[in-house]
Scaffold this motif. Structure first.
Motif, PDB file in Angstrom:
ATOM      1  N   GLU A 124       0.841  -1.198   0.000  1.00 24.56           N
ATOM      2  CA  GLU A 124       0.000   0.000   0.000  1.00 24.56           C
ATOM      3  C   GLU A 124       0.881   1.256   0.000  1.00 24.56           C
ATOM      4  O   GLU A 124       2.031   1.235   0.445  1.00 24.56           O
ATOM      5  CB  GLU A 124      -0.912   0.013   1.228  1.00 24.56           C
ATOM      6  N   LYS A 175      -3.488   3.235   0.467  1.00 22.14           N
ATOM      7  CA  LYS A 175      -4.180   2.792  -0.733  1.00 22.14           C
ATOM      8  C   LYS A 175      -3.429   1.617  -1.355  1.00 22.14           C
ATOM      9  O   LYS A 175      -2.204   1.590  -1.410  1.00 22.14           O
ATOM     10  CB  LYS A 175      -4.284   3.936  -1.731  1.00 22.14           C
ATOM     11  N   PHE A 176      -4.215   0.665  -1.839  1.00 22.02           N
ATOM     12  CA  PHE A 176      -3.606  -0.530  -2.454  1.00 22.02           C
ATOM     13  C   PHE A 176      -2.740  -0.128  -3.639  1.00 22.02           C
ATOM     14  O   PHE A 176      -3.160   0.639  -4.516  1.00 22.02           O
ATOM     15  CB  PHE A 176      -4.699  -1.509  -2.900  1.00 22.02           C
ATOM     16  N   GLN A 177      -1.523  -0.676  -3.656  1.00 18.12           N
ATOM     17  CA  GLN A 177      -0.583  -0.373  -4.723  1.00 18.12           C
ATOM     18  C   GLN A 177      -0.391  -1.565  -5.650  1.00 18.12           C
ATOM     19  O   GLN A 177      -0.590  -1.481  -6.849  1.00 18.12           O
ATOM     20  CB  GLN A 177       0.748   0.062  -4.126  1.00 18.12           C
ATOM     21  N   ALA A 206       1.044  -4.049   3.815  1.00 17.73           N
ATOM     22  CA  ALA A 206      -0.150  -4.083   4.674  1.00 17.73           C
ATOM     23  C   ALA A 206      -0.406  -5.465   5.265  1.00 17.73           C
ATOM     24  O   ALA A 206      -1.025  -5.582   6.324  1.00 17.73           O
ATOM     25  CB  ALA A 206      -1.366  -3.620   3.871  1.00 17.73           C
ATOM     26  N   SER A 258      -5.695  -9.472  -4.092  1.00 18.77           N
ATOM     27  CA  SER A 258      -6.176  -8.238  -3.474  1.00 18.77           C
ATOM     28  C   SER A 258      -7.620  -8.372  -3.009  1.00 18.77           C
ATOM     29  O   SER A 258      -7.994  -7.864  -1.950  1.00 18.77           O
ATOM     30  CB  SER A 258      -6.046  -7.084  -4.472  1.00 18.77           C
ATOM     31  N   TYR A 302      -8.807  -7.759   0.834  1.00 18.25           N
ATOM     32  CA  TYR A 302      -9.615  -6.595   1.185  1.00 18.25           C
ATOM     33  C   TYR A 302     -11.107  -6.904   1.336  1.00 18.25           C
ATOM     34  O   TYR A 302     -11.788  -6.239   2.117  1.00 18.25           O
ATOM     35  CB  TYR A 302      -9.432  -5.505   0.131  1.00 18.25           C
TER      36      TYR A 302
END
Length: 287
Positions: A19, A23-25, A44, A84, A88
């Protein structure tokens, strides 16, 4: 040390979630990965790609009102291209899987009787697997296999089933034993009948031989001694046999035989009866 150099080590069979400022990278694959923390990058969390297994116990009721505990074994893993989503979209994947298992089992088992549940456990497992795979794929999980590893009825029901099974087997054993005894009795009766038949043939041949011997003796004696008739010869033979019988009875100290009527005068009556019997036997033989 790794954080100071902005490097992160991701183990084999794992992936890491990167992240930047929350925010997710991207998804980091196994190996040494560059994560520059100075620009807000950090890891994360991690996800394992190994095959995982979850055993779920579900209590439900069958169509014939028997409570059973069904144990389902779920084998699943994270999809690499949807890592992901797995990280999440679900906070507790095991609880989600259990919820779907409960829903499918409690929808299928109440439609079946207890015996049918045991017979159709593969169909139940297939229904659970299809429903789970359809639901969990959207969350980044792949359902590899679902097994129904145990179906446990109530203890009293299980005891009753064992007693029914034991009674059925005892009934079959009793029938087999009765059939065996029947065959033995039939064979014994057939053997006794054959034995009596052969014994009767032996007695008939013995009596025929006696008749033939007496006839030859009477004819020979009457031919060699002029003036004697067959009746005289037969009376003499009967008298001889009478004295032989009395001698044998008296010779035994433990004899309990009684010859009635007793006395030489009774021999004539016995002789007449025997003579009539011999004549009748000879007549039937000639006929």
């Amino acid at each position: 040390m790794g954080n100071l150099l902005c490097c992160v080590l991701v183990k084999q069979s794992d992936v890491a979630i990167k992240e930047r400022f929350g925010k997710f990278q991207k998804v980091l694959n196994p190996g040494l990965q560059f994560v520059p923390w100075v620009i807000g990058d950090y890891v994360a969390g991690h996800l394992t790609l190994r095959l995982q297994q979850l055993d779920v116990q579900c209590e439900t009721k069958t169509k014939d009102n028997v409570f059973v505990t069904v144990v389902a074994s779920i084998q699943y893993r994270v999809l690499v291209d949807k890592a992901s989503d797995a990280f999440y979209r679900l906070s507790n994947p095991t609880s989600q899987i259990k919820a779907y298992v409960f829903d499918v089992i409690r929808a299928c088992v109440p439609k079946l009787n207890l015996d049918d549940v045991f017979e159709q456990k593969n169909e139940i497992a297939k229904s659970v697997e299809e429903e789970l795979d359809k639901a969990m794929t959207a969350y980044g999980y792949e359902i590899l296999q679902t097994l129904i590893i145990d179906i446990e009825p109530d203890q009293q029901v299980k005891r009753a089933m064992n007693e029914i099974n034991a009674a059925a087997r005892m009934r079959v054993a009793a029938n087999e034993k009765a059939e065996a005894e029947k065959i033995i009795q039939i064979k014994r009766a057939e053997g006794e009948a054959e034995s009596k038949y052969l014994s009767g043939l032996g007695i008939a041949r013995q009596r025929q031989a006696i008749v033939d011997g007496l006839r030859d003796s009477v004819l020979g004696f009457a031919g060699n001694v002029p003036g004697t008739s067959a009746k005289d010869v037969l009376d003499m033979v009967m008298m001889t046999q009478y004295f032989d019988t009395m001698r044998d009875i008296g010779a035994s100290s433990k004899s309990s035989s009684v010859f009635i009527p007793h006395g030489p005068g009774a021999v004539a009556d016995v002789a007449a009866q025997i003579r009539n019997g011999l004549l009748q036997a000879q007549h039937q033989t000639n006929a």
